[in-house]
Structures are given as structure tokens and as C-alpha cells.
Design a protein around this motif. Structure first.
Motif, PDB file in Angstrom:
ATOM      1  N   VAL A  37     -91.420 -17.078  32.531  1.00  0.00           N
ATOM      2  CA  VAL A  37     -90.394 -17.781  32.841  1.00  0.00           C
ATOM      3  C   VAL A  37     -89.935 -18.834  31.876  1.00  0.00           C
ATOM      4  CG1 VAL A  37     -88.598 -18.631  34.812  1.00  0.00           C
ATOM      5  CG2 VAL A  37     -90.154 -16.681  35.230  1.00  0.00           C
ATOM      6  N   PRO A  38     -90.526 -20.053  32.063  1.00  0.00           N
ATOM      7  CA  PRO A  38     -90.098 -21.108  31.008  1.00  0.00           C
ATOM      8  C   PRO A  38     -90.123 -20.693  29.629  1.00  0.00           C
ATOM      9  CG  PRO A  38     -92.168 -21.581  32.060  1.00  0.00           C
ATOM     10  CD  PRO A  38     -91.668 -20.422  32.803  1.00  0.00           C
ATOM     11  N   VAL A  39     -91.083 -19.838  29.139  1.00  0.00           N
ATOM     12  CA  VAL A  39     -91.067 -19.402  27.473  1.00  0.00           C
ATOM     13  C   VAL A  39     -89.856 -18.586  27.292  1.00  0.00           C
ATOM     14  CG1 VAL A  39     -92.383 -18.187  26.169  1.00  0.00           C
ATOM     15  CG2 VAL A  39     -93.713 -19.465  27.629  1.00  0.00           C
ATOM     16  N   ASN A  40     -89.556 -17.872  28.240  1.00  0.00           N
ATOM     17  CA  ASN A  40     -88.384 -16.892  27.809  1.00  0.00           C
ATOM     18  C   ASN A  40     -87.045 -17.658  27.834  1.00  0.00           C
ATOM     19  OD1 ASN A  40     -89.687 -14.512  27.034  1.00  0.00           O
ATOM     20  ND2 ASN A  40     -89.974 -13.815  29.306  1.00  0.00           N
ATOM     21  N   PHE A  41     -86.928 -18.431  28.784  1.00  0.00           N
ATOM     22  CA  PHE A  41     -85.819 -19.203  28.859  1.00  0.00           C
ATOM     23  C   PHE A  41     -85.471 -20.387  27.831  1.00  0.00           C
ATOM     24  CE2 PHE A  41     -85.180 -18.591  33.757  1.00  0.00           C
ATOM     25  CZ  PHE A  41     -84.049 -17.823  33.318  1.00  0.00           C
ATOM     26  N   LEU A  42     -86.676 -20.971  27.189  1.00  0.00           N
ATOM     27  CA  LEU A  42     -86.454 -21.780  25.981  1.00  0.00           C
ATOM     28  C   LEU A  42     -85.975 -21.069  24.703  1.00  0.00           C
ATOM     29  CD1 LEU A  42     -86.835 -24.443  24.768  1.00  0.00           C
ATOM     30  CD2 LEU A  42     -89.335 -23.810  24.332  1.00  0.00           C
ATOM     31  N   SER A  43     -86.723 -19.749  24.841  1.00  0.00           N
ATOM     32  CA  SER A  43     -86.386 -18.936  23.553  1.00  0.00           C
ATOM     33  C   SER A  43     -84.784 -18.418  23.763  1.00  0.00           C
ATOM     34  CB  SER A  43     -86.923 -17.565  23.590  1.00  0.00           C
ATOM     35  OG  SER A  43     -86.548 -16.637  22.556  1.00  0.00           O
ATOM     36  N   LEU A  44     -84.219 -18.254  24.767  1.00  0.00           N
ATOM     37  CA  LEU A  44     -82.872 -17.961  25.022  1.00  0.00           C
ATOM     38  C   LEU A  44     -82.007 -19.082  24.911  1.00  0.00           C
ATOM     39  CD1 LEU A  44     -82.888 -15.797  28.282  1.00  0.00           C
ATOM     40  CD2 LEU A  44     -82.611 -15.102  26.030  1.00  0.00           C
ATOM     41  N   ALA A  45     -82.398 -20.342  25.307  1.00  0.00           N
ATOM     42  CA  ALA A  45     -81.773 -21.529  25.026  1.00  0.00           C
ATOM     43  C   ALA A  45     -81.645 -22.047  23.660  1.00  0.00           C
ATOM     44  CB  ALA A  45     -82.187 -22.794  25.934  1.00  0.00           C
ATOM     45  N   LYS A  46     -82.495 -21.616  22.756  1.00  0.00           N
ATOM     46  CA  LYS A  46     -82.397 -21.752  21.356  1.00  0.00           C
ATOM     47  C   LYS A  46     -81.800 -20.806  20.728  1.00  0.00           C
ATOM     48  CE  LYS A  46     -86.892 -24.498  20.888  1.00  0.00           C
ATOM     49  NZ  LYS A  46     -88.327 -24.722  20.197  1.00  0.00           N
ATOM     50  N   SER A  47     -81.142 -19.875  20.973  1.00  0.00           N
ATOM     51  CA  SER A  47     -80.354 -19.069  20.448  1.00  0.00           C
ATOM     52  C   SER A  47     -79.249 -19.777  19.869  1.00  0.00           C
ATOM     53  CB  SER A  47     -79.858 -17.775  21.392  1.00  0.00           C
ATOM     54  OG  SER A  47     -78.734 -18.442  22.217  1.00  0.00           O
ATOM     55  N   PRO A  48     -78.838 -19.589  18.473  1.00  0.00           N
ATOM     56  CA  PRO A  48     -77.705 -20.333  17.627  1.00  0.00           C
ATOM     57  C   PRO A  48     -76.609 -20.276  18.543  1.00  0.00           C
ATOM     58  CG  PRO A  48     -79.102 -18.870  16.309  1.00  0.00           C
ATOM     59  CD  PRO A  48     -79.314 -18.399  17.748  1.00  0.00           C
ATOM     60  N   GLY A 349     -95.174 -30.465  36.201  1.00  0.00           N
ATOM     61  CA  GLY A 349     -96.220 -30.143  35.100  1.00  0.00           C
ATOM     62  C   GLY A 349     -96.543 -28.915  34.885  1.00  0.00           C
ATOM     63  N   ASN A 350     -96.899 -27.989  35.737  1.00  0.00           N
ATOM     64  CA  ASN A 350     -96.999 -26.526  35.466  1.00  0.00           C
ATOM     65  C   ASN A 350     -95.920 -25.984  34.636  1.00  0.00           C
ATOM     66  OD1 ASN A 350     -99.357 -26.881  37.080  1.00  0.00           O
ATOM     67  ND2 ASN A 350     -98.527 -26.089  39.004  1.00  0.00           N
ATOM     68  N   VAL A 351     -94.933 -26.056  35.055  1.00  0.00           N
ATOM     69  CA  VAL A 351     -93.793 -25.386  34.373  1.00  0.00           C
ATOM     70  C   VAL A 351     -93.410 -25.866  32.945  1.00  0.00           C
ATOM     71  CG1 VAL A 351     -91.125 -25.264  34.186  1.00  0.00           C
ATOM     72  CG2 VAL A 351     -92.377 -24.795  36.465  1.00  0.00           C
ATOM     73  N   ALA A 352     -93.679 -27.196  32.947  1.00  0.00           N
ATOM     74  CA  ALA A 352     -93.468 -27.789  31.533  1.00  0.00           C
ATOM     75  C   ALA A 352     -94.405 -27.497  30.691  1.00  0.00           C
ATOM     76  CB  ALA A 352     -93.390 -29.325  31.789  1.00  0.00           C
ATOM     77  N   ARG A 353     -95.851 -27.497  31.140  1.00  0.00           N
ATOM     78  CA  ARG A 353     -96.775 -26.991  30.116  1.00  0.00           C
ATOM     79  C   ARG A 353     -96.826 -25.616  30.016  1.00  0.00           C
ATOM     80  NH1 ARG A 353     -99.612 -30.749  33.488  1.00  0.00           N
ATOM     81  NH2 ARG A 353     -99.975 -29.314  35.156  1.00  0.00           N
ATOM     82  N   ASP A 354     -96.360 -24.798  30.795  1.00  0.00           N
ATOM     83  CA  ASP A 354     -96.237 -23.357  30.239  1.00  0.00           C
ATOM     84  C   ASP A 354     -95.269 -23.259  29.117  1.00  0.00           C
ATOM     85  OD1 ASP A 354     -98.165 -22.197  32.105  1.00  0.00           O
ATOM     86  OD2 ASP A 354     -96.589 -22.022  33.591  1.00  0.00           O
ATOM     87  N   MET A 355     -94.071 -24.011  29.236  1.00  0.00           N
ATOM     88  CA  MET A 355     -92.957 -23.941  28.494  1.00  0.00           C
ATOM     89  C   MET A 355     -93.294 -24.512  26.985  1.00  0.00           C
ATOM     90  SD  MET A 355     -89.021 -25.679  28.421  1.00  0.00           S
ATOM     91  CE  MET A 355     -88.571 -24.364  29.736  1.00  0.00           C
ATOM     92  N   LEU A 356     -94.018 -25.805  27.068  1.00  0.00           N
ATOM     93  CA  LEU A 356     -94.093 -26.787  26.069  1.00  0.00           C
ATOM     94  C   LEU A 356     -95.569 -26.914  25.396  1.00  0.00           C
ATOM     95  CD1 LEU A 356     -91.925 -29.533  27.244  1.00  0.00           C
ATOM     96  CD2 LEU A 356     -91.029 -27.520  25.512  1.00  0.00           C
ATOM     97  N   GLY A 357     -96.450 -26.177  26.057  1.00  0.00           N
ATOM     98  CA  GLY A 357     -98.128 -26.616  25.914  1.00  0.00           C
ATOM     99  C   GLY A 357     -98.423 -28.105  26.443  1.00  0.00           C
ATOM    100  N   GLU A 358     -99.933 -28.061  26.745  1.00  0.00           N
ATOM    101  CA  GLU A 358    -100.533 -29.056  27.392  1.00  0.00           C
ATOM    102  C   GLU A 358    -100.020 -30.539  26.690  1.00  0.00           C
ATOM    103  OE1 GLU A 358    -102.632 -30.914  30.379  1.00  0.00           O
ATOM    104  OE2 GLU A 358    -102.547 -28.717  30.145  1.00  0.00           O
ATOM    105  N   LYS A 359    -100.551 -30.736  25.456  1.00  0.00           N
ATOM    106  CA  LYS A 359    -100.212 -31.962  24.798  1.00  0.00           C
ATOM    107  C   LYS A 359     -98.725 -32.484  24.703  1.00  0.00           C
ATOM    108  CE  LYS A 359     -99.386 -29.858  20.128  1.00  0.00           C
ATOM    109  NZ  LYS A 359     -99.819 -29.847  18.714  1.00  0.00           N
ATOM    110  N   ASN A 360     -97.864 -31.637  24.956  1.00  0.00           N
ATOM    111  CA  ASN A 360     -96.434 -32.191  24.933  1.00  0.00           C
ATOM    112  C   ASN A 360     -95.711 -32.302  26.343  1.00  0.00           C
ATOM    113  OD1 ASN A 360     -95.947 -31.842  22.196  1.00  0.00           O
ATOM    114  ND2 ASN A 360     -95.711 -29.631  22.455  1.00  0.00           N
TER     115      ASN A 360
END
Length: 446
Positions: A37-48, A349-360
Motif C-alpha cells: 500500500v505505501p509503496v504504491n501510493f508513493l509511486s503514484l504521488a511521485k507522478s509528474p 513506524g511500520n507504514v513509514a518503513r514499508d514506504m521508505l526503508g528502515e534507515k529512513n
């Protein structure tokens, strides 16, 4: 919007929803499925297309900054965009506020908040979209916050049929000292809401990162102003005057002792005098002096105690110097400390890590700044976090509440995607509406 990405997200959500019953208290989805869910929404949000649209919204708001409870054009712009999306809303709420609704119109309810007001300062950054209003600027990023929530509204509305409940979009006026959140709360915008999320852009953290923590994250605060009156006269004959400037100077020094000698060193508190007005000539002592400032603490008890002692110290010290003092704490409410819900911290934390990765996903230390999101978080479980926007290759960004403050607009898709993901996944994972008996009222639908 990229058609393939859109189909991928819809298909993923369809799989999620088809495997879940509406009455379950916890999602039956696997962590791997939820991570989509967060991975796909970030992809959509970055659409030009969406990025350009959010940038345009943010710049329109930036060019026309409005102070607290005066956000009429900003509110009009937001409502016009919601109308285009077909999103219903309530207006006016707290004079200029707007509250939109996306989803089923039924429980569970989750809220997303953005503030809209600007600051009373002159912008010193020279650029094409500089503030057109003298003495006013968006020096804290609220223009970006509003644009990101509108971006989230667009994503949510496009996938409204996949939502397992209702997302409430809170466009709030008067965060900068006006307590707009308190007024919105008093008219019932969070009735039966299960959770609320808010964000703030930050130049302290790199672009692509977020920062939060469980428990107290920002201090509570209040304002004070005092008029200290004496007897003015010529500087050459001090024996015939009662000097309010001398009295005020001793008041300011004594106020600093409230923290250094009365407060527990482990209980963070701050008293700041930032206003001192009096006199207009080098050789004339004025009849009165006005001072003002803020006081801050993490506990409500410490905040109330500081307020009491500020009153006592100002009046007593003025009397020592034969002056009178009138102390006002303004009609603005005391802001409570902003406290993040422990369970929502884990969820965020769970949602953000899924979207951005642990280190971010970073842990931030508490700050003595205040935020009226605290009123919302007192009423319902709340979570407030920072979205990084620093890109050192583009130079250092100016700090918030500075005439040199700037926003790295690359942050906009991150905020929009986080808003959308937190709300969507919350409704997927926490589908059992909270019992109405806990609040003494019930709202089955909007």
C-alpha cells in the motif's frame, strides 16, 4: 497518472479487501501484502502530473499568505479543488476551516490534518513566487502542508471505493498561536474519530526521511504580556520619576529564575521575554513599558505553575520599584504538550518503513516548540511527525519562522503519500469501529 501503476494499486487493494471481513478487529493481510500500500501510493504521488499540480497549489497559497482566522482565499482555493474532485465538505468550521470526507461515510473514521495560516513577517527570499502581501509570509511550511493534504485527497478520492471506512480531511486555520485546533474540536469535527495524523516539514532531516517518537514530542505553551507603569520624566532628574524601564529590566531577570531556581532540572521548561517596548527618546523616561513573551513546559502541571509564578513575579518585582503592573495572558488558550500515542507510533513506524526503508525512519528528540495539534491528540489518539526536506546538494534551507525560510518542493509527494498510506492502511488494519459508549454519543454515518 501512469495507467499501469493505477491498475497495480487497484488490483492490490482489491486482493486485500476481498480477503478481509468488515467486522474484523485486525487485518488478516500479511505484512508483505500490507507493505504494497505505501509503496504504491508513493509511486503514484511521485507522478509528474500530481507533483506539478501540488507545486502549483503550494505556490498559489505561498503568494497570498493569510494570518490566523483570515485564511479566506486559502480556504476558497481548497474548497474549489475539493469541488473539482467531487469531495463533500463542511465549511465554515472555525471561521475559515474546511473539513472534507472521503470513503463510505460510515465508521471507522480516521482524520488527516493540515494547517493553513501564515506568519506576520516580511519574506526576504527573492524568487518568482514570493509573497505578494507585505508583512506576511508562509514562513513555517503551512502552504506545503495544505498542498500535500490536497494531494492526498486526490489519491484517496481516486480510490474511495477501496476504503473500508471514512477519511476526514481537516484543513485547519490559526495554528500559529490562535488555537484553531481547539475551536475545531469544540464544534465536534472529531466525534467518534478513532485516530488523527498530522505532519510538519522539517529542514533538520534529509529528503526521503521521516522522524517521530512515542510520548511527548512538543511542549505545551502560553503567552503573556505585562504593562508596567511608573512616572515618566527627564533622564537628568531621576529623583522625581518612577522608572518603569528599570522595573521591567529586573522583572525580566527575575523571570529567568523561575526555570533556573524553581523548576526541577529534569522537567524541561522555558520562559522567554521576546517583546520590550517603551520610550521614544534618549533622555526621556517613559510612563510605562510593555513586555511580553512565552512560557513552555511538557507537563500541564508545570505549565499552570509557570503561569501562576509569572503573574506573581511581575507584580511583585514591579512593586519593589514602586511601579504598578497589569499582566494579561491573552485570550489565546494554553497549548497542551503534544503527546504521540504509543500504539500509533508503532503503526506509523511500520507504514513509514514499508514506504521508505528502515534507515529512513528516524527517532527525534522532544522539542520545546509548541503545536496546537496537541488539542486533537488530547481528544483522540493522535500522531504528529516530521517529514524531511533537506537536500544538501541544493544548499542549506532557512529555518522555520525565519524570513529566509524555504520549502524544498520535492517533499510534497512524500507528505501526500504518507497521509494517504496512513489513512488507507489504518482502515484496513483497524476495521472495528470504536465503541460509541466510550464517548457517550454515536455517529453511524456522515
Amino acid at each position: 497518472m501512469d495507467f499501469f501503476k493505477l491498475i497495480t494499486l487497484i488490483s492490490t487493494l482489491y486482493i486485500f479487501l476481498s480477503s478481509t471481513t468488515p467486522t474484523s478487529s485486525n487485518s488478516s493481510l500479511t505484512p508483505k501484502e500490507l507493505a504494497y500500500v505505501p509503496v504504491n501510493f508513493l509511486s503514484l504521488a511521485k507522478s509528474p502530473e500530481l507533483v506539478d499540480w501540488m507545486v502549483g497549489i503550494r505556490r498559489k497559497i505561498h503568494e497570498n499568505p493569510e494570518l490566523g482566522f483570515e485564511e479566506f482565499k486559502t480556504s476558497e482555493l481548497i474548497r474549489a479543488e475539493l469541488d473539482k474532485m467531487g469531495i463533500p465538505y463542511k465549511h465554515p468550521v472555525a471561521i475559515t476551516g474546511v473539513v472534507g470526507f472521503v470513503g463510505t461515510g460510515k465508521p471507522p473514521f480516521v482524520a488527516l490534518r493540515a494547517d493553513m495560516d501564515a506568519l506576520a513577517m516580511q519574506e526576504s527570499v527573492e524568487w518568482e513566487h514570493k509573497s505578494k502581501i507585505p508583512g506576511k509570509m508562509h514562513g513555517c511550511g503551512h502552504d506545503a502542508h495544505a498542498a500535500m493534504l490536497l494531494g492526498a485527497a486526490k489519491l484517496l478520492q481516486e480510490h474511495r471505493h477501496d476504503l473500508q471506512g471514512t477519511v476526514i480531511l481537516v484543513f485547519q486555520p490559526a495554528e500559529e498561536g490562535g488555537g484553531g485546533a481547539k475551536i475545531m474540536l469544540e464544534v465536534g469535527i472529531l466525534e467518534n474519530v478513532d485516530a488523527i495524523f498530522g505532519l510538519h516539514v522539517s529542514s533538520r532531516f534529509p529528503i526521503g526521511t521521516v522522524a517521530g517518537r512515542s510520548g511527548p514530542i512538543l511542549a505545551g505553551s502560553g503567552f503573556f504580556e505585562a504593562v508596567i507603569s511608573g512616572k515618566g520624566g527627564h533622564a537628568a532628574i531621576p529623583q522625581h520619576i518612577i522608572d518603569p524601564i528599570l522595573a521591567a529590566s529586573n522583572v525580566i531577570v527575575s523571570l529567568q529564575h523561575l526555570v533556573s531556581r524553581e523548576a526541577d532540572p529534569l522537567d524541561s521548561q522555558v520562559v522567554t521575554v521576546a517583546k520590550f517596548q517603551g520610550g521614544g527618546a534618549f533622555n526621556v523616561i517613559p510612563d510605562s513599558v510593555t513586555i511580553g513573551g512565552t512560557f513552555r513546559a511538557f507537563s500541564k502541571e508545570s505549565l499552570i505553575k509557570l503561569k501562576q509564578r509569572i503573574q506573581e513575579v511581575i507584580t511583585a518585582q514591579a512593586a519593589v520599584h514602586r511601579c504598578n503592573a497589569i499582566v494579561n495572558f491573552d485570550d489565546k488558550p494554553l497549548y497542551p504538550s503534544t503527546v504521540n500515542n504509543k500504539e500509533l507510533h508503532r503503526y506509523f513506524g511500520n507504514v513509514a518503513r514499508d514506504m521508505l526503508g528502515e534507515k529512513n525512519v528516524l527517532e527525534m528528540q522532544p522539542l520545546m516548540g509548541a503545536e496546537d495539534f496537541s488539542f486533537f491528540a488530547e481528544a483522540v489518539p493522535g500522531y504528529f511527525y516530521r517529514v524531511g526536506m533537506q537536500n544538501k546538494t541544493q544548499g542549506q534551507l532557512g529555518p522555520a519562522h525565519s524570513p529566509y525560510f524555504t520549502v524544498n518542493e520535492d517533499v510534497l509527494p512524500y507528505g501526500a503519500a504518507l497521509h494517504t498510506s496512513l489513512a488507507t492502511r489504518y482502515l484496513l488494519e483497524y476495521q472495528q469501529p470504536r465503541s460509541a459508549s466510550s464517548k457517550g454519543s454515536s455517529r453511524d454515518e456522515l
